[in-house]
Design an enzyme around this catalytic site. Structure first.
Site, PDB file in Angstrom:
ATOM      1  N   LYS A   1      50.132 -21.753  34.046  1.00 39.65           N
ATOM      2  CA  LYS A   1      49.453 -22.884  34.695  1.00 39.65           C
ATOM      3  C   LYS A   1      49.489 -24.090  33.780  1.00 39.65           C
ATOM      4  CE  LYS A   1      45.856 -22.241  37.186  1.00 39.65           C
ATOM      5  NZ  LYS A   1      44.508 -21.831  37.547  1.00 39.65           N
TER       6      LYS A   1
ATOM      7  N   THR B   1      51.861 -26.339  43.472  1.00 41.36           N
ATOM      8  CA  THR B   1      51.507 -27.600  42.844  1.00 41.36           C
ATOM      9  C   THR B   1      50.181 -28.111  43.381  1.00 41.36           C
ATOM     10  OG1 THR B   1      53.838 -28.111  42.962  1.00 41.36           O
ATOM     11  CG2 THR B   1      52.389 -29.896  42.289  1.00 41.36           C
ATOM     12  N   GLY B   2      49.349 -28.514  42.496  1.00 45.99           N
ATOM     13  CA  GLY B   2      48.151 -29.246  42.884  1.00 45.99           C
ATOM     14  C   GLY B   2      48.269 -30.629  42.287  1.00 45.99           C
TER      15      GLY B   2
ATOM     16  N   VAL C   1      51.709 -24.495  38.833  1.00 42.77           N
ATOM     17  CA  VAL C   1      51.915 -23.137  38.356  1.00 42.77           C
ATOM     18  C   VAL C   1      53.403 -22.821  38.368  1.00 42.77           C
ATOM     19  CG1 VAL C   1      51.362 -20.708  38.701  1.00 42.77           C
ATOM     20  CG2 VAL C   1      49.659 -22.459  39.209  1.00 42.77           C
TER      21      VAL C   1
ATOM     22  N   ASP D   1      34.788 -21.387  41.657  1.00 45.46           N
ATOM     23  CA  ASP D   1      35.763 -21.724  42.690  1.00 45.46           C
ATOM     24  C   ASP D   1      36.301 -20.479  43.384  1.00 45.46           C
ATOM     25  OD1 ASP D   1      37.373 -23.236  44.288  1.00 45.46           O
ATOM     26  OD2 ASP D   1      38.945 -23.477  42.796  1.00 45.46           O
TER      27      ASP D   1
ATOM     28  N   LEU E   1      55.841 -22.515  41.301  1.00 47.90           N
ATOM     29  CA  LEU E   1      55.291 -21.634  42.332  1.00 47.90           C
ATOM     30  C   LEU E   1      54.359 -22.392  43.256  1.00 47.90           C
ATOM     31  CD1 LEU E   1      54.407 -18.518  40.145  1.00 47.90           C
ATOM     32  CD2 LEU E   1      56.313 -18.735  41.737  1.00 47.90           C
TER      33      LEU E   1
END
Ligand SMILES: *[C@@H]1O[C@H](CO)[C@@H](O)[C@H](O)[C@H]1NC(C)=O
Ligand SMILES: *[C@@H]1O[C@H](CO)[C@@H](O)[C@H](O)[C@H]1NC(C)=O
Ligand SMILES: *[C@@H]1O[C@H](CO)[C@@H](O)[C@H](O)[C@H]1NC(C)=O
Ligand SMILES: *[C@@H]1O[C@H](CO)[C@@H](O)[C@H](O)[C@H]1NC(C)=O
Ligand SMILES: *[C@@H]1O[C@H](CO)[C@@H](O)[C@H](O)[C@H]1NC(C)=O
Ligand SMILES: *[C@@H]1O[C@H](CO)[C@@H](O)[C@H](O)[C@H]1NC(C)=O
Ligand SMILES: *[C@@H]1O[C@H](CO)[C@@H](O)[C@H](O)[C@H]1NC(C)=O
Ligand SMILES: *[C@@H]1O[C@H](CO)[C@@H](O)[C@H](O)[C@H]1NC(C)=O
Ligand SMILES: *[C@@H]1O[C@H](CO)[C@@H](O)[C@H](O)[C@H]1NC(C)=O
Length: 889
Positions: free
Chosen positions: A636, A616-617, A622, A735, A614
């Protein structure tokens, strides 16, 4: 009043008919009933005649009188005076509520009281002198209120005090001398007040003192020598005051000291060699003072030292090679001094080194080829020195680097193509103001996370390679003052940059320059700004920290596996590929009725397929996971990159479980976790509508966009409620951003990423090394100096989200001028002569007069939330009230 008396009378009749009770016990019960009625305490009612079994109440065993009363975290308000009639009370906890008004002086009648916690409320005015009558008091916590005036001398008689917490109020005057008379005092915190005067010398005679935290006041004078005489002090935090004088030699006698934070003062002199005797030292921060002399080699004896920050002082000399013995050193920050010599290669061997900041000194010599001896290095900051020679190709070994700054040196040669191998590079690559020549290597185009690229003021030549279009995250570039020729590649970040980013070259052409590529003679006029936008740096640092956090979570989870394995082997293979069917090492679903529906193997399988991705970091991805039961989950996946921080996995899992039980409609709770191989998976409910960020910035661009202000307002209220709730239960969100707010099918917002906030709370431990800022554009300004995320900091970030909702602009939007973010842009509107209408999203504000009026009212709230002074921001609870009023009016 009459009604209440009648009520009381009635109760007495009812109660008397129950069973035999002593009159004093009956009295306690009546007090509780009327309190419960006044404050609306849930669960205090007559169906159980034994008030000792009511929630939050503990009675003495022999006579059933109330000894402990815990009303914390219920959002209560009202008159608490009658609590003073519970004669036997030993412990009273009113923390984390909405109580306001003065602290009732009649509390002075609670002669048995040992613990008084009124923190995190809105109690105002002076601390009542009557508190000085609580002779048995051991713990006093009045922190986070709106208290004013001085710390009353009457408290000086409370000889049994062990803990005094007064932080985050508006207290003024000086620190009373009697503090030095409290024999049992262990903790004294009064940070974030307006205290002035000197730190009493006598504090040194408090032999039990372990924590002294007075940061962010206006204290003057010396750090008393005697403070170190007691051998028990563990943390000394005096940051951000006006202290003068030298660091006392006696510091070395305090072997228990673990954390020393004395930055942002006016200290002079050199660091005493005796620091080497502080065997427990883990954290030494003395930046922004006027310290001088050499950096003492004796620090090398502090084998647990993790952070050494001596930035912005007057230190001279070289970095002692002995520091290379510091196996635990993670951050060495010495920027802004007059240090010289070569880059200390021994220090590069500190195997945990994560940040090396030598910038703005006089370091010379060349960049050593073993610069990345330690592959953990994430920040390598060497700018503004006198480094010579070529940049070695080995720089490509620094594969964990997030930021590489080498600007303003005398570097020669060409840019090594190996830099393109530093795939994690994201904050900045700065090689400006050197003597580099030759072409820009094609390979730089592989840096797809890089936000800022500055190659200006060199002698680079050739074309700007087309391959740089691979730098998908780029926001800022500077190619100015080189010898570049040819067309500027067509690439959005290039054309969005100002002309000055290309000026001073031989023959660049094409947009954004006015010279078209037919006539290759126009080049810039030299109005050159060498400045990497501060906001970008800050923002990316923010996300960097976030990444760091996620990593921490994973590392915690790993501990479970780590223990099962032989310690030696596991440490090296960090990013290995997952093989066929991994073994699940641990997993749990917290909610009973979901256990059947969730299949761990299916969860793991889903994370193996790219098609389920879904988002991407850098360090987390995710996935969408369909369960055989038909349920859909959001999973996650966190990858391990770093193992420097060791926490206990049991504690972490307990925290996750606790969080899963936090019940608030607007919070996204973890429903479970799975650990396999090197991977930790956190399970959440799946919401097909995506995030608020998507709703505001993507969906609203679609042709079928329907302006709906009331949906937006109810989202804003929902988010505020979630945060108010978190603050009630003493959780600070780390955050807050529109990207972390999910929307359910009815557009009900769910605030996510709470687990990270809970797992790592930097406002607690004074020795926490990792500062946490939050996301791009949402970081409160005070964070720069406090390095702490606080409730008012959360309010600021919330204000940014509210502005986003009102303007449909990103927190850091390309449409703003240089150096502006959303907050500055909105606050600056009046001075630019712009009306609020030019700020609000016109697609909503022009729909109806009512909408416009309501949006203006909400804008007012957002402006209050984003006030640059933390104390002026409203609390989340009143934000909710203000937003609700908007609809009612
Ligand atoms: C007390 O009575 C209420 C209804 O009047 C009920 O909901 C509640 O569960 C009862 N509490 C106890 C402890 O029995
Ligand atoms: C109850 O016990 C406490 C000590 O725990 C004592 O001080 C008190 O006198 C006792 N009260 C009665 C009524 O026995
Ligand atoms: C709270 O109640 C007490 C009586 O119990 C009264 O004397 C006092 O004035 C009240 N305080 C406020 C702020 O209303
Ligand atoms: C509180 O104590 C004072 C004396 O210190 C007394 O006059 C007063 O009546 C007491 N108040 C209550 C409510 O017991
Ligand atoms: C208030 O201070 C006491 C004593 O240090 C501490 O135990 C308690 O947790 C604090 N309360 C809150 C809400 O932080
Ligand atoms: C403390 O603040 C109060 C106002 O809250 C003021 O009246 C008083 O003069 C101040 N005292 C000192 C010592 O600054
Ligand atoms: C501290 O205690 C000493 C001796 O017990 C006493 O003389 C002095 O007045 C006290 N100081 C303060 C400020 O209360
Ligand atoms: C260093 O830290 C470890 C772990 O926290 C601790 O066990 C050890 O005692 C510390 N060393 C010194 C010299 O204080
Ligand atoms: C710093 O200290 C030096 C002497 O060591 C002095 O000359 C200088 O004025 C001081 N600077 C400031 C800003 O106090």
């Amino acid at each position: 009043m009459a009604i209440l008396s009648l009520f009381t009378l009635l109760l007495i009749v009812v109660l008397s008919s129950f069973q035999f009770v002593t009159s004093q016990v009956l009295h306690d019960q009546i007090i509780l009933l009327s309190l419960g009625y006044e404050l609306g305490v849930p669960g205090w009612s007559l169906n159980s005649s034994d008030h000792c079994s009511w929630p939050g109440i503990v009675c003495s065993l022999n006579n059933s009188m109330v000894e402990r009363l815990d009303l914390s975290g219920h959002g209560l308000q009202g008159n608490v005076s009658r609590i003073s009639e519970l004669k036997a009370l030993k412990s009273l906890d009113l923390s984390n509520n909405n109580f306001h008004g003065i602290i009732p002086p009649v509390f002075g009648n609670l002669s048995e009281l040992e613990v008084l916690d009124m923190s995190f409320n809105k109690f105002e005015s002076l601390i009542p002198l009557d508190i000085g009558r609580l002779r048995n008091l051991r713990y006093l916590n009045l922190s986070n209120n709106l208290l004013t005036g001085g710390i009353p001398n009457e408290l000086g008689g409370l000889e049994k005090l062990e803990d005094i917490q007064l932080y985050s109020n508006y207290l003024n005057g000086s620190i009373p001398l009697w503090i030095g008379n409290l024999t049992y005092l262990r903790v004294f915190t009064a940070y974030e007040n307006q205290l002035s005067g000197e730190i009493p010398e006598k504090l040194g005679s408090v032999s039990e003192l372990r924590l002294l935290n007075l940061h962010s006041n206006q204290l003057e004078g010396f750090i008393p020598e005697s403070i170190f005489a007691n051998k028990k002090l563990e943390a000394l935090v005096l940051t951000q005051n006006k202290l003068t004088g030298e660091i006392p030699e006696s510091i070395g006698s305090c072997k228990s000291l673990s954390s020393v934070r004395i930055g942002n003062n006016k200290l002079v002199g050199s660091i005493p060699k005796a620091v080497g005797d502080i065997s427990s030292l883990t954290y030494f921060e003395a930046d922004n003072n006027n310290l001088s002399g050499e950096i003492v080699a004796d620090f090398a004896k502090c084998s647990n030292l993790t952070l050494l920050n001596l930035a912005s002082n007057g230190f001279a000399g070289t970095i002692p090679p002995e520091l290379g013995q510091l196996n635990n050193l993670q951050e060495l920050i010495v920027s802004g001094n007059s240090l010289f010599g070569e880059i200390p290669t021994s220090v590069l061997k500190c195997k945990n080194l994560n940040k090396l900041d030598l910038s703005n000194n006089r370091f010379n010599g060349s960049i050593p080829i073993d610069i990345c001896y330690t592959t953990r290095l994430q920040y390598l900051l060497l700018s503004q020195n006198s480094m010579r020679g070529e940049i070695p190709g080995e720089i490509g070994n620094c594969n964990k680097l997030l930021q590489l700054e080498m600007g303003s040196n005398y570097l020669t040669g060409t840019i090594p193509p190996e830099i393109g191998r530093i795939k994690n590079l994201q904050i900045a690559l700065n090689l400006s103001y050197n003597h580099l020549h030759g072409p820009v290597p094609q390979e730089l185009g592989r840096l797809d996370k890089l936000v800022s690229l500055d190659l200006s003021n060199n002698q680079l030549s050739g074309n700007i390679p087309n391959s740089l279009k691979g730098m998908l995250s780029l926001i800022e570039v500077d190619f100015s003052n080189n010898q570049f020729t040819g067309p500027i590649p067509i690439f959005v970040p290039f054309q969005k940059s100002s002309k000055s980013s290309y000026s001073g070259n031989k023959g660049l052409c094409g947009a954004p320059l006015s010279s078209s590529c037919d006539s290759l003679n126009g080049y810039g006029n030299g109005d050159y700004h060498h400045r990497v936008s501060y906001r970008i740096i800050l923002a990316v640092i923010g996300s960097g920290f976030l990444v760091f956090l996620s990593v921490t979570v994973v590392v915690c989870l790993f501990m479970m596996r780590e223990r099962q394995e032989k310690a030696a082997k596991a440490a090296i293979t960090v990013e290995e590929e997952i093989c066929e069917k991994p073994e699940i090492l641990a997993g749990s679903v917290f909610t009973e009725n979901l256990r059947q529906a969730i299949d761990f193997d299916a969860v793991v399988e889903a994370t193996m397929k790219d098609s389920n991705k879904l988002s991407t970091g850098t360090f987390s991805t995710v996935y969408k996971a369909e369960m055989p039961s038909g349920m859909t989950l959001s999973v996650k996946k966190l990858k391990s990159m770093d193992r420097t921080i060791l926490h206990q996995q049991h504690k972490m899992i307990r925290e996750l479980e606790k969080l899963s039980k936090l019940s608030h409609d607007n919070l996204m709770r973890p429903i479970g976790f799975v650990i396999y191989e090197e991977v930790a998976l956190l399970l959440h409910q799946y919401f097909p509508n995506g995030t608020l960020a998507h709703f505001l910035h993507e969906s609203s661009k679609e042709p079928e966009f329907k302006p709906d202000w009331h949906t937006r307002l109810s989202i804003a209220i929902g988010v505020a409620e979630a945060l108010a709730f978190l603050h009630h239960v003493a959780i600070i969100h780390l955050d807050i951003s529109s990207g972390n707010i999910l929307l359910d099918p009815n557009f009900k917002p769910l605030v996510g990423e709470v687990e990270i906030s809970k797992l790592l709370d930097p406002s607690r431990g004074t020795a926490s090394i990792s500062a946490v800022a939050g996301s791009f554009g949402y970081i409160p300004p005070e964070y720069a100096y406090t390095m702490q995320v606080t409730a008012p900091g959360n309010v600021y970030s919330y204000g940014v989200v509210l502005l986003e909702i009102l303007t449909t602009k990103l927190p850091v939007d390309e449409s703003f001028a240089e150096g502006l973010d959303l907050v500055k842009w909105v606050h600056g509107a009046p001075s630019r002569g712009e009306t609020p209408e030019q700020i609000l999203d016109p697609r909503l504000s022009t729909v109806s007069f009512t909408w416009r009026k309501e949006m203006l009212a909400a804008l007012k709230v957002a402006l209050m939330c984003t006030d640059s002074t933390p104390a002026k921001r409203p609390r989340m609870k009143s934000v909710i009230d203000m937003l609700r009023e908007i609809v009612q009016d």
